[in-house]
Write a protein that holds these residues in place. Sequence first.
Motif, short mmCIF file in Angstrom:
data_model
loop_
_atom_site.label_atom_id
_atom_site.label_comp_id
_atom_site.label_asym_id
_atom_site.label_seq_id
_atom_site.Cartn_x
_atom_site.Cartn_y
_atom_site.Cartn_z
N LYS A 433 -14.64 -0.16 -8.24
CA LYS A 433 -13.14 -0.35 -8.13
C LYS A 433 -12.96 -1.83 -7.27
O LYS A 433 -13.77 -2.42 -6.57
CB LYS A 433 -12.63 0.75 -7.30
N ILE A 434 -11.63 -2.16 -7.34
CA ILE A 434 -11.24 -3.40 -6.65
C ILE A 434 -9.82 -3.29 -6.61
O ILE A 434 -9.17 -2.69 -7.35
CB ILE A 434 -11.69 -4.74 -7.40
N GLY A 435 -9.60 -3.49 -5.37
CA GLY A 435 -8.01 -3.30 -5.15
C GLY A 435 -7.43 -4.17 -3.99
O GLY A 435 -7.97 -4.83 -3.30
N LEU A 436 -6.07 -4.19 -3.87
CA LEU A 436 -5.32 -5.12 -3.08
C LEU A 436 -4.35 -4.30 -2.11
O LEU A 436 -3.45 -3.60 -2.93
CB LEU A 436 -4.67 -6.36 -3.62
N ASP A 437 -4.29 -4.54 -0.96
CA ASP A 437 -3.20 -3.67 0.08
C ASP A 437 -2.22 -4.71 0.52
O ASP A 437 -2.99 -5.98 0.95
CB ASP A 437 -3.78 -2.92 1.14
N TYR A 438 -1.09 -4.52 0.49
CA TYR A 438 0.04 -5.56 1.16
C TYR A 438 0.83 -4.67 2.06
O TYR A 438 1.61 -3.70 1.77
CB TYR A 438 0.80 -6.14 0.30
N LYS A 439 0.79 -4.96 3.45
CA LYS A 439 1.53 -4.43 4.54
C LYS A 439 2.45 -5.13 4.70
O LYS A 439 2.73 -6.34 5.11
CB LYS A 439 0.61 -4.02 5.67
N LEU A 440 4.10 -4.48 4.47
CA LEU A 440 5.33 -5.07 4.98
C LEU A 440 5.57 -5.13 6.34
O LEU A 440 4.81 -4.34 7.04
CB LEU A 440 6.30 -4.42 3.93
N ALA A 441 6.30 -5.76 6.65
CA ALA A 441 6.62 -6.16 8.00
C ALA A 441 7.33 -4.91 8.72
O ALA A 441 6.94 -4.62 9.92
CB ALA A 441 7.88 -7.06 8.27
N ASP A 442 7.88 -3.90 7.91
CA ASP A 442 8.43 -2.43 8.40
C ASP A 442 7.00 -1.55 8.57
O ASP A 442 7.41 -0.29 8.80
CB ASP A 442 9.48 -2.05 7.61
N GLY A 443 5.85 -1.98 8.38
CA GLY A 443 4.92 -0.95 8.28
C GLY A 443 4.62 -0.21 7.08
O GLY A 443 3.45 0.39 6.95
N ASN A 444 5.33 -0.34 6.06
CA ASN A 444 5.22 0.28 4.61
C ASN A 444 3.91 -0.41 4.15
O ASN A 444 3.76 -1.55 4.16
CB ASN A 444 6.45 0.32 4.02
N LEU A 445 3.63 0.22 3.10
CA LEU A 445 2.29 -0.23 2.54
C LEU A 445 2.42 -0.28 0.80
O LEU A 445 2.74 0.65 0.16
CB LEU A 445 1.02 0.59 2.87
N LEU A 446 1.99 -1.32 0.35
CA LEU A 446 1.97 -1.40 -1.15
C LEU A 446 0.48 -1.63 -1.45
O LEU A 446 -0.12 -2.48 -0.72
CB LEU A 446 2.77 -2.68 -1.70
N TYR A 447 0.08 -0.97 -2.82
CA TYR A 447 -1.37 -1.23 -3.03
C TYR A 447 -1.27 -1.37 -4.64
O TYR A 447 -0.64 -1.00 -5.23
CB TYR A 447 -2.13 -0.13 -2.42
N ALA A 448 -2.54 -1.98 -5.00
CA ALA A 448 -2.65 -1.91 -6.56
C ALA A 448 -4.46 -1.97 -6.53
O ALA A 448 -5.10 -2.51 -5.70
CB ALA A 448 -2.48 -3.25 -7.05
N SER A 449 -4.91 -1.29 -7.61
CA SER A 449 -6.52 -1.11 -7.86
C SER A 449 -6.69 -0.94 -9.41
O SER A 449 -5.85 -0.74 -10.12
CB SER A 449 -6.97 -0.03 -6.97
N VAL A 450 -7.84 -1.39 -9.56
CA VAL A 450 -8.61 -1.01 -10.95
C VAL A 450 -9.93 -0.24 -10.74
O VAL A 450 -10.65 -0.71 -9.63
CB VAL A 450 -8.91 -2.16 -11.74
N ASN A 451 -10.15 0.86 -10.98
CA ASN A 451 -11.10 1.91 -10.66
C ASN A 451 -11.93 2.42 -11.91
O ASN A 451 -11.02 2.82 -12.82
CB ASN A 451 -10.20 2.85 -9.99
#
Length: 686
Positions: A433-451
Amino acid sequence: MPISISAIGGDTLAKSHTTRIDDLTSKVANLQMTGIVGDNTPIFSLRGVSMSDYSLNQSSPVATYYDEVYKGNFAFLGVAMYDLERIEVLRGPQGTLYGKNTTGGAVNIISHSATLGENSGYLNLGYGNYNRVDANGAINLALGANAALRVAGTYSRADGWFRNVLPGFPDLNSTREFAFRGTLRWDPSDRLKLVLRGSVSQQTPQNYGIYAQNADQSRIGGLNRYQIASDVAVRRIARTQAVSLTAIYELTDTLALTSITSYDHGTLFFTEDTDGQASKTLEIPYGDRANQFAQDLRLTSSNAGPFDFILGLYYNREKVFNSTSFNIFNDVDLTGDGRVNSADCAAGVAAANFVACQVRNRFDQLKKSFAAYTDLKFSVSDAVTLRGGLRYTHDTGRQTGFRSDAYGVDDVLVANLIPLTSTAFATDNLSGKIGLDYKLADGNLLYASVNRGYRAPSFNAQAFFQPSEVSVAKDERITAYEVGAKTRLFGRRATLNLAAFYYDYRNQQFINVDPATAAQRLLNIPRSRIFGGEAEFNARIVDGFQLRAGLGLLSTKIIDGSVSGRNVDGNKLANAPSLTFNLGPDVTLARGDFGTISVHPSVSYQSSQFFEVINQPILRQKGYALLDAHLDYENANGKFSASVWTKNAAQQFYFTSRVDLLAGFGFIYNHIGNPRTYGVTLGYKF
């Protein structure tokens, strides 16, 4: 964690009287099950990825783990839903974190461990309809400062709810089970933790009943919904023994070595009255005996810096003995001599319809799996994290001593249909798998992955009539693309988790049943696609009012496939409803010196689905909703509790599996869900 996972706490499970692993489907979006093998042995479908095979030698693409120990064979599952800390449902291919490589996901059942420095316990007693009696509890004992022992057990007994109209024959779908688990924890030093677990379980109920229908979907014999005319009174026998040792050694402040060593043994024997009638049209005795040794060894880092990793090795050895018999029209006198014996079977063999025969197969199966896996995390910045992992898997399998014979009702050998046969496979797979997380300034999290996920090849256990049925299904693979968000709302009083996904599904393994002959072949569907999403919401609206909700959406389509000479391109996958939904408020009605009174209703819904890939309208399950609820009282010091509960309160009638056997046997074969149950449970903590 940037993956799609649902967790349910042990208290929630206990209070809602979730005593069967099958019940999880009403609590987790996009999780379904097929009940074709009976209670506590579900075949899970997660995000449309399912096994579509009820053979007792198989392992589901949705793996089940007990305390991080993979339980592949049905004989290992037994009774597990007691004294639990939590259950986690991990969606999507799994292979870089722990255990075995799977294409569908994992259901992790996590029991309470022993607690150091504490002497405590609890006991729950319950009574419900169908004369149901429940007792479960646990005792935690401190053994000095560095050790503790926890012993937990459960016992349940209930009359069958499938009422048998035949005089002298028992009602089916009863409950008769017990289980014990012992957990010894010893921390010999600040850096070393040892946990030894041992468990046994036994189930000896009257087996499940079959809801047989005519072609117009009326009941055979004019029975009502919860009646059966079964002339089989053989109890279901399921026994398990398991032991595991978990050792965690902190090599440094940031590096830990974990070893999980386990051994399982299980037996599962039952006779299915497949026709659901007072006749010998079709009855199938099943037998499964299995043992398993597994070793998981992993090195985990917890650095303060940007880079962390898991490096692991996994080994699994599973040995299975399987025996199944097709007893076909065993009350038909073909020779006209007034009795049914081997002469009648010989006539059935000559006619190639096997009337008056017991067609029995048997084989030994040995599977070994070795894997090396990694899971890596690198923080590029405070906001951006890269994730990845690889897994190399080497799987081998041998099916030996396979033979099938036709016997008369008098157990005299008539013909050898499949001579002694051996088959084998060996495969190598690299997934990851490979993935990317992005944490927003308010602490919320966005992510994307290929598995990418992988499932080993499988042997056909349902070969009976000709050597060509003995086969190996190709390995199954999935490439999963997923994006999601994990958010906190309203001043962190609410959480909302969202996920959207697309699956490229290759070589799904499934069993195909010929409705004319009941011959069964293990096949692959070359290619399918699945896309959909989930939303899970949990909010504490005000003190005393909490709301839980889950939504699952699915769209499945076979792109390339053929079954029984029929093109199934464009059809939907089995066990994949387009919509699932669950909603449950937790409401405190009163609180004071007397204690707390609360009510917890819940509703779950799933839209229509098919149980097979030909998508026959006659086998379609319509959409339905299930309503559960429990009313709880707990005294002020939390030591005494009382709960009144009900499941399927609206008496919803629904199917959990369906098979067309009209052409050869004159009926539609169905399993149905449990009717309304209710009861009261009293608990005491000490």
